[in-house]
Design a protein around this motif. Structure first.
Motif, PDB file in Angstrom:
ATOM      1  N   TYR A   1      83.883  11.274  74.896  1.00 50.75           N
ATOM      2  CA  TYR A   1      84.236  12.663  75.126  1.00 50.75           C
ATOM      3  C   TYR A   1      83.104  13.569  74.656  1.00 50.75           C
ATOM      4  O   TYR A   1      82.297  13.210  73.800  1.00 50.75           O
TER       5      TYR A   1
ATOM      6  N   GLN B   1      82.716  17.665  73.266  1.00 54.05           N
ATOM      7  CA  GLN B   1      83.506  18.816  72.830  1.00 54.05           C
ATOM      8  C   GLN B   1      82.580  19.959  72.487  1.00 54.05           C
ATOM      9  O   GLN B   1      81.700  19.836  71.622  1.00 54.05           O
TER      10      GLN B   1
ATOM     11  N   LYS C   1      85.018  25.174  69.543  1.00 56.36           N
ATOM     12  CA  LYS C   1      86.319  25.818  69.723  1.00 56.36           C
ATOM     13  C   LYS C   1      86.946  25.498  71.077  1.00 56.36           C
ATOM     14  O   LYS C   1      87.739  26.294  71.595  1.00 56.36           O
ATOM     15  N   GLN C   2      86.598  24.372  71.629  1.00 55.87           N
ATOM     16  CA  GLN C   2      87.190  23.955  72.902  1.00 55.87           C
ATOM     17  C   GLN C   2      87.831  22.585  72.761  1.00 55.87           C
ATOM     18  O   GLN C   2      87.722  21.916  71.730  1.00 55.87           O
ATOM     19  N   SER C   3      88.506  22.199  73.824  1.00 54.01           N
ATOM     20  CA  SER C   3      89.193  20.918  73.827  1.00 54.01           C
ATOM     21  C   SER C   3      88.213  19.787  74.125  1.00 54.01           C
ATOM     22  O   SER C   3      87.027  20.013  74.351  1.00 54.01           O
ATOM     23  N   LEU C   4      88.721  18.565  74.126  1.00 61.49           N
ATOM     24  CA  LEU C   4      87.895  17.407  74.416  1.00 61.49           C
ATOM     25  C   LEU C   4      87.789  17.217  75.925  1.00 61.49           C
ATOM     26  O   LEU C   4      88.792  17.286  76.639  1.00 61.49           O
TER      27      LEU C   4
ATOM     28  N   LEU D   1      86.726  14.509  78.723  1.00 57.88           N
ATOM     29  CA  LEU D   1      86.404  13.112  78.958  1.00 57.88           C
ATOM     30  C   LEU D   1      85.163  13.000  79.824  1.00 57.88           C
ATOM     31  O   LEU D   1      85.079  13.623  80.887  1.00 57.88           O
TER      32      LEU D   1
ATOM     33  N   PHE E   1      78.975  18.076  70.566  1.00 58.35           N
ATOM     34  CA  PHE E   1      79.682  17.141  69.694  1.00 58.35           C
ATOM     35  C   PHE E   1      80.223  16.034  70.589  1.00 58.35           C
ATOM     36  O   PHE E   1      81.033  16.307  71.488  1.00 58.35           O
TER      37      PHE E   1
ATOM     38  N   ILE F   1      82.253  12.477  70.967  1.00 59.71           N
ATOM     39  CA  ILE F   1      83.268  11.712  70.241  1.00 59.71           C
ATOM     40  C   ILE F   1      83.692  10.508  71.079  1.00 59.71           C
ATOM     41  O   ILE F   1      83.897  10.638  72.288  1.00 59.71           O
TER      42      ILE F   1
ATOM     43  N   GLY G   1      82.857  11.442  65.440  1.00 54.90           N
ATOM     44  CA  GLY G   1      81.977  12.269  66.262  1.00 54.90           C
ATOM     45  C   GLY G   1      80.522  12.232  65.840  1.00 54.90           C
ATOM     46  O   GLY G   1      80.181  11.871  64.713  1.00 54.90           O
TER      47      GLY G   1
ATOM     48  N   ARG H   1      77.244  14.870  66.072  1.00 55.86           N
ATOM     49  CA  ARG H   1      76.743  16.196  66.451  1.00 55.86           C
ATOM     50  C   ARG H   1      75.282  16.053  66.861  1.00 55.86           C
ATOM     51  O   ARG H   1      74.427  15.711  66.046  1.00 55.86           O
TER      52      ARG H   1
ATOM     53  N   GLY I   1      86.551  13.854  63.966  1.00 54.00           N
ATOM     54  CA  GLY I   1      87.217  13.481  65.200  1.00 54.00           C
ATOM     55  C   GLY I   1      88.714  13.674  65.086  1.00 54.00           C
ATOM     56  O   GLY I   1      89.254  13.818  63.988  1.00 54.00           O
TER      57      GLY I   1
ATOM     58  N   PHE J   1      95.961  19.119  68.820  1.00 57.52           N
ATOM     59  CA  PHE J   1      95.898  18.926  70.271  1.00 57.52           C
ATOM     60  C   PHE J   1      97.060  18.065  70.733  1.00 57.52           C
ATOM     61  O   PHE J   1      97.349  17.014  70.130  1.00 57.52           O
TER      62      PHE J   1
ATOM     63  N   PHE K   1      94.080  16.389  77.602  1.00 56.57           N
ATOM     64  CA  PHE K   1      94.348  17.146  76.384  1.00 56.57           C
ATOM     65  C   PHE K   1      94.739  18.584  76.695  1.00 56.57           C
ATOM     66  O   PHE K   1      94.296  19.177  77.680  1.00 56.57           O
ATOM     67  N   GLY K   2      95.564  19.128  75.804  1.00 57.02           N
ATOM     68  CA  GLY K   2      95.815  20.562  75.822  1.00 57.02           C
ATOM     69  C   GLY K   2      94.613  21.278  75.245  1.00 57.02           C
ATOM     70  O   GLY K   2      93.639  20.660  74.805  1.00 57.02           O
ATOM     71  N   THR K   3      94.689  22.607  75.229  1.00 55.57           N
ATOM     72  CA  THR K   3      93.555  23.420  74.815  1.00 55.57           C
ATOM     73  C   THR K   3      93.460  23.596  73.315  1.00 55.57           C
ATOM     74  O   THR K   3      92.482  24.149  72.820  1.00 55.57           O
TER      75      THR K   3
ATOM     76  N   ARG L   1      94.993  26.330  66.730  1.00 55.40           N
ATOM     77  CA  ARG L   1      94.417  26.427  65.387  1.00 55.40           C
ATOM     78  C   ARG L   1      95.520  26.891  64.440  1.00 55.40           C
ATOM     79  O   ARG L   1      95.981  28.029  64.527  1.00 55.40           O
TER      80      ARG L   1
END
Lengths: 118, 112
Positions: free
Chosen positions: A36, A38, A41-44, A46, A91, A93, A112, A114, B43, B89, B102-104, B107
């Motif tokens: 993945y 990333q 501040k965002q999602s993963l 694929l 990043f 992962i 992960g 970086r 992770g 998530f 995955f969802g967004t 926090r």
């Protein structure tokens, strides 16, 4: 149990360098591993699915010649970012899924890597 | 393909209060729903999961509920503690492709 080790945790290198990231399942065998990406501040997202003993399956828009994946054993998959450029900074992962049990076994993630390209 | 929506994007609760995070999914074939906690620079860590043949699952202060008809699933954290602060998530897996969507992310901040 279900520990996934990812190495290195951080890489800083010059533009044009190729970088290899390792993902190991320490206490289970993983027929399938996932890579993945990333952004902050965002999602993963694929990138690809890594299958032991066969070619990886890449998601749409991911360059397979740019992101080389090798899954040579049931406990190790590697991602090589070839000729890395600043836009590859991110990043990265990995995750691994136990080969035993249900078809939907949980994915266990590494911590992960970086990657920073100067 | 599958689409997973997650709300809220940020959630602030006082220590000891409960926190609820909600997700919806689009693919009725999805049958596995894990929740992950991600701390800064690390992770995602699996904290609980539920399969489609179960409506609710609980593990100490954490519970997950699933409504297959409405395609909703939720994470409930009771008696929140500062160490619960992280990004959470949700995800869905159809099983056929065995890929997680995955969802967004949410926090969560637990304040003293």
């Amino acid at each position: 149990g279900a520990v996934v080790s990812q190495h290195p945790s951080r890489v800083i290198c010059k533009s044009g360098t190729s970088v290899k990231i390792e993902c190991r399942s320490l206490d289970f065998q993983a027929t399938t591993m996932f890579w993945y990406r990333q952004f902050p501040k965002q999602s993963l997202m694929l990138m690809a699915t890594s299958n032991e003993g066969s070619k990886a399956t890449y998601e749409q828009g991911v360059e397979k010649d740019k992101f080389l994946i090798n899954h040579a054993s049931l406990t190790l998959s590697t991602l090589t970012v070839t000729s890395a450029h600043p836009e590859d900074s991110s990043f990265y992962i990995c995750s691994a899924r136990d080969r035993e049990g249900y078809s939907n076994q949980p994915q266990h993630f590494g911590d992960g890597t970086r990657l920073s390209i100067l | 393909g599958e689409n997973v929506e997650q709300h809220p994007s940020t959630l602030s609760v006082q220590e000891g209060d409960s926190a609820v995070i909600k997700c919806t999914y689009s693919d009725s074939a999805s049958n596995y729903f894990p929740w992950y906690k991600q701390e800064l620079g690390k992770g995602p860590q699996l904290i609980i999961d539920i399969r489609s043949n179960v409506g609710e699952k609980k593990d100490q202060r954490i519970a997950v509920t699933l409504n297959k008809t409405a395609k909703h699933f939720s994470l409930h954290i009771t008696e929140t503690q500062p160490e619960d602060s992280a990004v959470y998530f949700c995800a869905a897996d159809t099983g056929t492709a065995s890929k997680l969507t995955f969802g967004t992310g949410t926090r969560l901040q637990v304040t003293l």
